[in-house]
Design a protein around this motif. Structure first.
Motif, PDB file in Angstrom:
ATOM      1  N   MET A  82       0.800  -1.515  -0.195  1.00 27.26           N
ATOM      2  CA  MET A  82       0.628  -0.237  -0.007  1.00 27.26           C
ATOM      3  C   MET A  82       0.981   1.025  -0.226  1.00 27.26           C
ATOM      4  O   MET A  82       1.935   1.356   0.616  1.00 27.26           O
ATOM      5  CB  MET A  82      -0.556  -0.174   1.234  1.00 27.26           C
ATOM      6  CG  MET A  82      -1.114   1.222   1.451  1.00 27.26           C
ATOM      7  SD  MET A  82      -2.702   1.234   2.774  1.00 27.26           S
ATOM      8  CE  MET A  82      -3.930   2.926   2.587  1.00 27.26           C
ATOM      9  N   GLU A  83       0.860   2.019  -1.100  1.00 31.38           N
ATOM     10  CA  GLU A  83       1.203   3.555  -0.634  1.00 31.38           C
ATOM     11  C   GLU A  83      -0.001   4.822  -0.319  1.00 31.38           C
ATOM     12  O   GLU A  83      -0.967   4.302  -0.765  1.00 31.38           O
ATOM     13  CB  GLU A  83       2.106   3.706  -2.348  1.00 31.38           C
ATOM     14  CG  GLU A  83       3.107   2.453  -2.789  1.00 31.38           C
ATOM     15  CD  GLU A  83       3.682   2.847  -3.288  1.00 31.38           C
ATOM     16  OE1 GLU A  83       3.082   4.263  -4.350  1.00 31.38           O
ATOM     17  OE2 GLU A  83       4.440   1.998  -4.250  1.00 31.38           O
ATOM     18  N   LEU A  84       1.056   5.705   0.101  1.00 32.85           N
ATOM     19  CA  LEU A  84       0.442   6.810  -0.251  1.00 32.85           C
ATOM     20  C   LEU A  84       0.375   8.043  -1.033  1.00 32.85           C
ATOM     21  O   LEU A  84       1.783   8.489  -0.978  1.00 32.85           O
ATOM     22  CB  LEU A  84       0.418   7.545   1.542  1.00 32.85           C
ATOM     23  CG  LEU A  84      -0.231   9.000   2.170  1.00 32.85           C
ATOM     24  CD1 LEU A  84      -1.484   8.418   1.361  1.00 32.85           C
ATOM     25  CD2 LEU A  84      -0.065   9.259   3.355  1.00 32.85           C
ATOM     26  N   ARG A  85      -0.493   8.343  -2.219  1.00 35.34           N
ATOM     27  CA  ARG A  85       0.053   9.597  -2.916  1.00 35.34           C
ATOM     28  C   ARG A  85       0.226  11.027  -2.287  1.00 35.34           C
ATOM     29  O   ARG A  85      -0.960  11.300  -1.529  1.00 35.34           O
ATOM     30  CB  ARG A  85      -1.148   9.416  -4.048  1.00 35.34           C
ATOM     31  CG  ARG A  85      -1.931   7.877  -5.364  1.00 35.34           C
ATOM     32  CD  ARG A  85      -2.443   8.946  -6.066  1.00 35.34           C
ATOM     33  NE  ARG A  85      -3.590   9.030  -5.578  1.00 35.34           N
ATOM     34  CZ  ARG A  85      -4.465   9.468  -6.560  1.00 35.34           C
ATOM     35  NH1 ARG A  85      -4.196   9.634  -7.740  1.00 35.34           N
ATOM     36  NH2 ARG A  85      -5.652  10.057  -5.893  1.00 35.34           N
ATOM     37  N   GLU A 138      -2.910  12.767  -0.511  1.00 34.75           N
ATOM     38  CA  GLU A 138      -4.211  12.335  -0.840  1.00 34.75           C
ATOM     39  C   GLU A 138      -4.836  12.148   0.683  1.00 34.75           C
ATOM     40  O   GLU A 138      -6.620  12.360   0.935  1.00 34.75           O
ATOM     41  CB  GLU A 138      -4.329  10.858  -1.197  1.00 34.75           C
ATOM     42  CG  GLU A 138      -4.125   9.304  -0.853  1.00 34.75           C
ATOM     43  CD  GLU A 138      -4.012   8.442  -1.192  1.00 34.75           C
ATOM     44  OE1 GLU A 138      -5.001   8.545  -2.396  1.00 34.75           O
ATOM     45  OE2 GLU A 138      -3.763   7.315  -1.433  1.00 34.75           O
ATOM     46  N   THR A 139      -4.525  11.967   2.221  1.00 36.33           N
ATOM     47  CA  THR A 139      -5.439  11.989   3.173  1.00 36.33           C
ATOM     48  C   THR A 139      -6.458  13.473   3.539  1.00 36.33           C
ATOM     49  O   THR A 139      -6.826  13.340   4.862  1.00 36.33           O
ATOM     50  CB  THR A 139      -4.182  11.382   3.801  1.00 36.33           C
ATOM     51  OG1 THR A 139      -3.125  11.533   4.569  1.00 36.33           O
ATOM     52  CG2 THR A 139      -4.049  10.437   3.691  1.00 36.33           C
ATOM     53  N   VAL A 180      -3.215   3.926   9.418  1.00 36.96           N
ATOM     54  CA  VAL A 180      -2.877   3.140   8.758  1.00 36.96           C
ATOM     55  C   VAL A 180      -1.269   3.873   8.657  1.00 36.96           C
ATOM     56  O   VAL A 180      -0.924   3.618   7.289  1.00 36.96           O
ATOM     57  CB  VAL A 180      -3.633   3.352   7.705  1.00 36.96           C
ATOM     58  CG1 VAL A 180      -3.477   2.570   6.179  1.00 36.96           C
ATOM     59  CG2 VAL A 180      -5.235   1.830   8.011  1.00 36.96           C
ATOM     60  N   ASN A 218       4.374   5.583   8.337  1.00 34.85           N
ATOM     61  CA  ASN A 218       4.797   4.611   7.017  1.00 34.85           C
ATOM     62  C   ASN A 218       4.909   4.378   5.707  1.00 34.85           C
ATOM     63  O   ASN A 218       5.101   3.924   5.092  1.00 34.85           O
ATOM     64  CB  ASN A 218       3.381   3.411   7.196  1.00 34.85           C
ATOM     65  CG  ASN A 218       2.903   3.208   8.595  1.00 34.85           C
ATOM     66  OD1 ASN A 218       3.915   2.133   9.419  1.00 34.85           O
ATOM     67  ND2 ASN A 218       2.077   2.541   9.336  1.00 34.85           N
ATOM     68  N   PHE A 219       4.978   6.276   5.465  1.00 36.76           N
ATOM     69  CA  PHE A 219       5.234   6.631   4.201  1.00 36.76           C
ATOM     70  C   PHE A 219       5.918   7.344   4.233  1.00 36.76           C
ATOM     71  O   PHE A 219       5.379   8.426   4.719  1.00 36.76           O
ATOM     72  CB  PHE A 219       3.300   6.586   3.200  1.00 36.76           C
ATOM     73  CG  PHE A 219       2.336   5.585   3.462  1.00 36.76           C
ATOM     74  CD1 PHE A 219       2.007   4.613   2.978  1.00 36.76           C
ATOM     75  CD2 PHE A 219       1.500   5.639   4.812  1.00 36.76           C
ATOM     76  CE1 PHE A 219       1.250   3.288   3.082  1.00 36.76           C
ATOM     77  CE2 PHE A 219       0.328   4.655   5.147  1.00 36.76           C
ATOM     78  CZ  PHE A 219       0.098   3.667   4.219  1.00 36.76           C
TER      79      PHE A 219
END
Length: 384
Positions: A1-4, A13-14, A359, A380-381
């Motif tokens: 899983m990645e965070l854009r 993106e959050t 997350v 995490n990202f």
């Protein structure tokens, strides 16, 4: 899983209400491009002065030409300067007392009257307000929630009482509402609806505070908007200065400093790398940290994105600043909140953890959040 992350700035993106186009560019950068390239600022300036001339009182008539909600910060100081010095109006500034004011913030607020402007400083019932601060911290993860209401209700309330129809706000973050021309201002399109939706109430309403720790509805009087019939009778409407003139906080800062505005000379504000914003409130670091634990970005990201869009930082430089300043545990603000709220650090940290996104941040096997040697959360990202 990645965070854009946005390809141009460092927003993830959050971020609420943010979207990306097919090229991976966020809506905030797209709006900035529109602001820089496609807006006819000369036309908008003309529209602004048509509105101002409509509301300006004759020279031989007493009264205020407009009302400016202020905190004493750089933006509201600029709004006051612009309406007084540039436009030649007689404005009334109205300040809803912040939660836990700093010495510097009080000096900047006092400076507004030294600029030759009348100021009303609304001093709230501290006990009722404190109860709401603690409750909103627990209920929605925002100890500044009652302040978000008061900064909008009190100026409108005073505008109604003093029959001042025109309210001057600063930058408009709600671009979907646009900015009114003279005809739409006369029809009062931009008024109560914007105020209620812009307040950042996080699903909570002032009615929900009735009964909290004994709070009565009557004690919440300052936090209710005036009735619609009163707003319509006076013709209350608000315009955004940033809709009509290119908004650049750094350039505006240099102007207001010449008029007595003070910055934090001993280093940046907690949670970011700048020294000129959110100077009035001791708890602002906690407020920004709560946003960070929920969404994975904080005040340093906000400032870095603005500086990227104004060509003051490269994206790589912004990433470096964000890694240094974003999301550090707000020790000064937490210490201030302990004194203000009566809560212990352990109680505060439990509430913060309850709003922390598992997350985005690393979780230990026992379910607790992993932290580095300085007590900061571990993401995490990484920004890519």
């Amino acid at each position: 899983m990645e965070l854009r992350y946005c390809k141009k700035c460092v927003f993830p993106e959050t971020k609420p209400d943010l979207f990306f186009n097919e090229e991976g560019v966020c809506s905030a950068c797209i709006a900035s491009e529109e602001k820089n390239v496609n807006i006819d600022w000369g036309k908008r300036e003309k529209e602004f002065y048509e509105i101002i001339n409509f509301y300006k009182k004759p020279e031989n008539e007493i009264g205020y030409d407009c009302l400016i909600p202020v905190s004493g910060g750089k933006d509201s100081t600029y709004q006051a300067y612009f309406m007084k010095v540039v436009c030649g109006l007689n404005p009334l500034c109205v300040c809803f007392e912040t939660t836990d004011v700093t010495t510097l913030g009080q000096k900047n607020l006092d400076n507004l009257s030294k600029m030759g402007i009348d100021v009303i400083h609304f001093k709230k019932n501290h006990e009722v307000y404190r109860k709401m601060v603690v409750e909103s911290f627990k209920r929605v993860g925002d100890e500044m929630w009652p302040n978000h209401i008061g900064i909008f209700t009190i100026p409108v309330m005073i505008a109604v009482k003093m029959n001042i129809p025109l309210i001057i706000w600063g930058e408009n973050p709600q671009q979907e509402y646009g900015g009114p021309n003279l005809d739409s201002v006369k029809n009062r399109i931009l008024n109560r609806k914007w105020l209620e939706e812009f307040g950042g109430l996080l699903g909570n309403r002032i009615q929900d505070m009735i009964g909290v720790d004994g709070i009565t509805k009557k004690e919440l009087t300052p936090y209710f908007y005036p009735p619609d019939e009163d707003i319509e009778r006076v013709g209350i409407t608000g315009i955004f200065l940033g809709h009509y003139f290119f908004w650049d906080a750094r350039k505006q800062l240099e102007i207001v400093k010449r008029y007595g505005f003070l910055v934090k000379e001993d280093g940046p504000v907690e949670g970011t790398y700048t020294n000129y914003e959110n100077l009035d409130e001791k708890l602002v670091g906690l407020h920004d940290y709560l946003k960070y634990v929920k969404y994975g970005f904080g005040r340093a990201s906000d400032h870095a994105c603005i500086d990227i869009r104004n060509n003051r930082l490269s994206r790589d430089e912004a990433i470096n600043l964000v890694s240094q300043f974003d999301g550090k545990y707000p020790r000064f603000a937490v210490e201030s909140f302990i004194k203000y709220s009566g809560m212990t650090k352990e109680e505060i940290d439990i509430i913060i953890d309850s709003y922390t996104n598992p997350v985005i941040f690393t979780v230990n096997e026992d379910g607790s959040f992993k932290r580095d040697s300085e007590g900061n959360l571990i993401k995490n990202f990484a920004i890519k």
